[in-house]
Scaffold this motif. Structure first.
Motif, mmCIF file in Angstrom:
data_model
loop_
_atom_site.group_PDB
_atom_site.id
_atom_site.type_symbol
_atom_site.label_atom_id
_atom_site.label_comp_id
_atom_site.label_asym_id
_atom_site.label_seq_id
_atom_site.Cartn_x
_atom_site.Cartn_y
_atom_site.Cartn_z
ATOM 1 N N GLN A 115 64.761 106.049 54.150
ATOM 2 C CA GLN A 115 65.317 105.921 55.503
ATOM 3 C C GLN A 115 64.711 104.733 56.247
ATOM 4 O O GLN A 115 65.425 103.964 56.883
ATOM 5 C CB GLN A 115 65.087 107.215 56.294
ATOM 6 N N PHE A 116 63.394 104.573 56.146
ATOM 7 C CA PHE A 116 62.758 103.437 56.820
ATOM 8 C C PHE A 116 63.257 102.112 56.233
ATOM 9 O O PHE A 116 63.513 101.156 56.949
ATOM 10 C CB PHE A 116 61.231 103.521 56.728
ATOM 11 N N GLU A 127 66.104 101.551 54.913
ATOM 12 C CA GLU A 127 67.475 101.374 55.418
ATOM 13 C C GLU A 127 67.446 100.797 56.842
ATOM 14 O O GLU A 127 68.171 99.852 57.157
ATOM 15 C CB GLU A 127 68.166 102.752 55.394
ATOM 16 N N GLN A 128 66.560 101.359 57.680
ATOM 17 C CA GLN A 128 66.464 100.861 59.066
ATOM 18 C C GLN A 128 66.034 99.394 59.101
ATOM 19 O O GLN A 128 66.416 98.646 59.990
ATOM 20 C CB GLN A 128 65.464 101.694 59.859
ATOM 21 N N PRO A 161 57.858 104.495 64.570
ATOM 22 C CA PRO A 161 59.064 105.104 65.134
ATOM 23 C C PRO A 161 58.696 106.205 66.120
ATOM 24 O O PRO A 161 57.753 106.966 65.889
ATOM 25 C CB PRO A 161 59.791 105.681 63.928
#
Ligand code: HSE
Length: 441
Positions: free
Chosen positions: A237-238, A240-241, A393
């Motif tokens: 996920q990180f 992807e961000q 985050p």
């Protein structure tokens, strides 16, 4: 029309695929080649073992020696796998002067040089298109189509199982263990899965490509390997961000930096590890069980090969290609025209991973308190490691919070040392996660 008699050892998934496609496309191949391909015998483990395509009972035997020693059989196809009995089979056939076709990457990786020498001594050839990336004709491309190039970079997504798992983790936001379990249930991953997910299958294939591209047989012990077990959905996920996708890459690159005095050949990096790759790079779109190999030559520039890297049909396609070459070489007496492997750079070296320079993604689990970043930055600064970005985050409550850092180019050994120091800080609450970043520069 002249005819070449083929003997096959191994009647499983790929073997039965070769039988099936020879039955269907054999006439087409003969009309293209001007040589007929006749399957004379197939050695199997058991007559009734489960296989995706039937093999005519009359062709089968359970004795591989009957195939190899049959004087009427001119070409041997080895599809047994492993490094034990398969080696005896290949060496016996080569000693008899019979060309051998193999899909066996583990065998080539471990004993490549010995087998090529046996082929030379037997006055014959060893063909191995099916050993790397299944249906993608990457061996032919590197050895023949790009013979006028020096290879500066080669990147391969060469393990379909890992690519399938990582693709699903990204698409579904799922955990590694859950996707692996489901992939095993559906037959996309082997049980046990270690050879694939710990990177060894990719290591065998990457070593073969590196050897061919750089002209010295790469000792598999020199290849740095990391698998994908430690990739978490959080890191997916990180990544992807940040605009990246995580892929297991086989990497073969000319090494940067000065050559030590004791060495006089070319120096290359040969490694297998998961890496963050920019979403904009074409390899980021290679999903599911598909394989791809990206090759940069000094003459041709960037090229990309994409296709199915495993399975009964794609791998059979590569075996058929080798069968065509073997048959033509036999009929025209030209087995030396394209030797299987030429050691033209005997003095080449694989650089240790510690010397390899790369960028990094690092995720730390830290206490959310003033001064934490300063402590981490001080360790990196003292090691002359530059930080490209830091993200903490919001919205992570609790005892510790994730802190992700993108790190500029640094040698692996320097980075590992700095991370070990960071891991010992009392404010760091879990072992740091480090994934290399590949920018394809
Ligand atoms: N197990 C391999 C893969 C295929 O998952 O790609 C055979 O090399």
């Amino acid at each position: 029309m002249q005819q070449v008699n083929i003997g096959m050892i191994g009647g499983g998934t790929v073997g039965s695929g070769v039988v099936h496609h020879l039955q269907h496309n054999g006439t087409l191949m003969a009309s293209r080649l001007g040589v007929g391909l006749k399957l004379a015998k197939v050695a199997v483990k058991a007559f009734d073992e489960p296989r995706p395509y039937d093999i005519p009972r009359a062709l089968m035997t359970t004795d591989w020696k009957e195939v190899v020693h049959d004087p009427a059989i001119q070409v041997i196809v080895e599809l047994v796998g492993g490094t034990g009995l398969a080696k005896d089979m290949v060496v016996t056939a080569l000693k008899l002067g019979k060309p051998v076709i193999t899909a066996n990457k583990a065998l080539l990786s471990a004993h490549g040089e010995e087998l090529f020498n046996a082929a030379k001594a037997g006055g014959t050839n060893l063909y191995y298109e099916a050993s790397v990336a299944g249906g993608i004709p990457i061996i032919k491309a590197i050895r023949e189509a790009f013979v006028g190039n020096r290879f500066t970079h080669l990147y391969g997504i060469v393990n379909g199982t890992c690519n399938y798992i990582l693709s699903r983790m990204k698409q579904e936001g799922a955990d590694f263990a859950d996707v692996l379990a489901d992939a095993q249930k559906q037959g996309y991953a082997e049980t046990p899965p270690d050879l694939d997910i710990d990177g060894f299958d990719a290591k065998h294939k990457t070593g073969i490509l590196a050897s061919l591209a750089h002209g010295f047989w790469v000792d598999p012990k020199r290849i740095y390997v990391e698998g994908i077990r430690h990739i978490s959905k959080l890191d997916m996920q990180f990544a992807e961000q940040l605009g990246y996708t995580i892929k297991l890459l086989g990497i073969v690159k000319r090494a940067e930096g000065k050559r030590p005095k004791a060495e006089n050949g070319s120096r290359i990096q040969v490694s297998v590890y998961p890496a963050l790759i920019p979403n904009a790079h074409v390899l980021a779109s290679v999903n599911g069980v598909f394989n791809a190999v990206f090759v940069r030559g000094d003459v041709v520039g960037d090229t990309l090969f994409y296709g199915r890297g495993a399975g009964k049909d794609a791998t059979a396609s590569a075996v058929l290609s080798d069968l065509a070459d073997a048959a033509l070489d036999l009929v025209h007496g030209s087995h030396g025209r394209v030797p299987p492997f030429v050691p033209h750079e005997r003095a080449g070296t694989v650089v240790p991973i510690g010397e390899v320079v790369s960028r990094y993604y690092v995720r730390l689990s830290v206490i959310d308190r003033p001064g934490v970043i300063a402590k981490i930055a001080a360790i990196l600064g003292a090691a002359k490691i530059g930080i490209a970005s830091i993200i903490q985050p919001e919205g992570h409550e609790g005892g510790s919070v994730p802190l992700t850092l993108m790190i500029h180019d640094a040698p692996n050994a320097t980075m590992q040392k700095a991370l070990a120091k960071i891991a010992r800080l009392p404010v760091v609450k879990a072992p740091p996660v480090m994934i290399r970043v590949e920018s394809f520069a």
